[in-house]
Enzyme design. Structure first.
Site, PDB file in Angstrom:
ATOM      1  N   CYS A   1      -3.567   0.474   8.244  1.00 39.47           N
ATOM      2  CA  CYS A   1      -2.990   1.138   7.211  1.00 39.47           C
ATOM      3  C   CYS A   1      -1.790   0.771   6.050  1.00 39.47           C
ATOM      4  O   CYS A   1      -1.488  -0.387   6.455  1.00 39.47           O
ATOM      5  CB  CYS A   1      -2.457   2.253   7.438  1.00 39.47           C
ATOM      6  SG  CYS A   1      -1.617   3.519   6.026  1.00 39.47           S
TER       7      CYS A   1
ATOM      8  N   CYS B   1      -3.977   4.965  -0.436  1.00 41.15           N
ATOM      9  CA  CYS B   1      -5.025   4.522   0.400  1.00 41.15           C
ATOM     10  C   CYS B   1      -4.766   3.312   0.211  1.00 41.15           C
ATOM     11  O   CYS B   1      -5.353   2.085  -0.588  1.00 41.15           O
ATOM     12  CB  CYS B   1      -6.287   4.769   0.780  1.00 41.15           C
ATOM     13  SG  CYS B   1      -6.535   3.692   2.792  1.00 41.15           S
TER      14      CYS B   1
END
EC number: 5.1.1.7
Length: 288
Positions: free
Chosen positions: A76, A226
């Site tokens: 992530c 993201c």
């Protein structure tokens, strides 16, 4: 009743509940359910998921990331910047350049510090993976997936698949605000061609240095940002001849901007902010 201390942080609006596992304990068998509970906006704290900052045998710290549906992800980008900020400010590391272990491999972080506070974090995300086997996708294992058509609702969408430690399907559109984010997003996420599901990005090229970006995240749905998706989007733009390799590209996400560069040496660099929202103690009960 069990409890643990937490810090809620965000990178461009992509928020997670961060738990310092150097000090806290959550049973391994409870992690998925705890992530789901704590992420719930109505009955928990509310977040895109939960991230554990853990001891590591191969780096100063290890990151484990859980989506808000309880599934565990391998990497992530926004989470890594927040982990870098937390690790430095809580003296888990002493240097401004250090490594972080993830399920996708080891990455290098560099933090910018002002008066003891991390204001910016740059992550070397490593090289993108482009073959079907690496993404992973069904089909010829060594074949990349660039600008292939997907038929949805009588419209053909060409997408490029990239892995930045997690899988991404990048689609170029004329206007991200009109993209079928909440309809095509979940269809592609769960399509059988992606055995581990996929994150779906819609990209609008503004000029040779900028792009607009919207994302449907695997396991979380629509999010504000993201980091790995922004990296994948820049790689896809370069593979499709829309941008130049080696240049720093500004990616405009719903939550703010990231600076991304796919270097000539092969690695992808991501630079952006990380911020603390709040701290507290979370109490939970696992039903037998």
């Amino acid at each position: 009743m069990s409890q643990f201390s937490f810090t809620k942080m965000h990178g461009l609006g992509n928020s997670y509940i961060y738990v310092n596992m150097f000090e806290e304990q959550i049973p391994e068998e409870d992690l998925a359910l705890v992530a789901e509970k704590v992420s719930n906006i109505n009955t928990g704290i509310g977040a895109d998921g939960m991230i554990l900052i853990c001891p590591s045998d191969v780096a100063p710290v290890k990151m484990r990331m859980f989506n808000n549906d309880g599934s565990e992800g391998k990497s992530c980008g926004n989470g890594l910047r927040c982990v870098a900020k937390y690790a430095y400010e809580h003296k888990l590391v002493e240097e401004t350049v250090f490594t972080i272990e993830t399920l996708a491999g080891i990455v290098t972080a560099e933090v910018t510090v002002e008066d003891g506070v991390v204001t910016l974090a740059k992550i070397d995300m490593g090289a993108p993976r482009l073959t079907r086997a690496e993404i992973p996708m069904l089909g010829e294992s060594e074949t990349p997936f660039i600008r292939e058509n997907f038929l949805y609702n009588n419209h053909r969408y060409a997408f490029t698949a990239v892995s930045m430690g997690n899988p991404h399907a990048v689609i170029f559109v004329d206007d991200v605000e009109k993209a079928p984010l909440t309809t095509l997003g979940p269809v592609l996420e769960t399509h059988e061609m992606f055995p581990e599901r996929v994150n779906v990005e819609f990209i609008e090229i503004l000029n040779e240095d900028e792009m607009n970006f919207r994302v449907w995240e695997r396991g979380s749905g629509v999010t504000q940002a993201c980091g790995t998706g922004a990296c994948a989007a820049v790689v896809a733009a370069i593979l499709n001849g829309k941008m130049e390799r080696g240049k720093e590209i500004t990616v405009h996400l719903a939550g703010g901007d990231l600076m991304i560069a796919w270097t000539e040496e092969g690695n992808v660099l991501m630079k952006g902010p990380a911020e603390v929202i709040c701290r507290g103690v979370y109490e939970y009960k696992i039903e037998a």
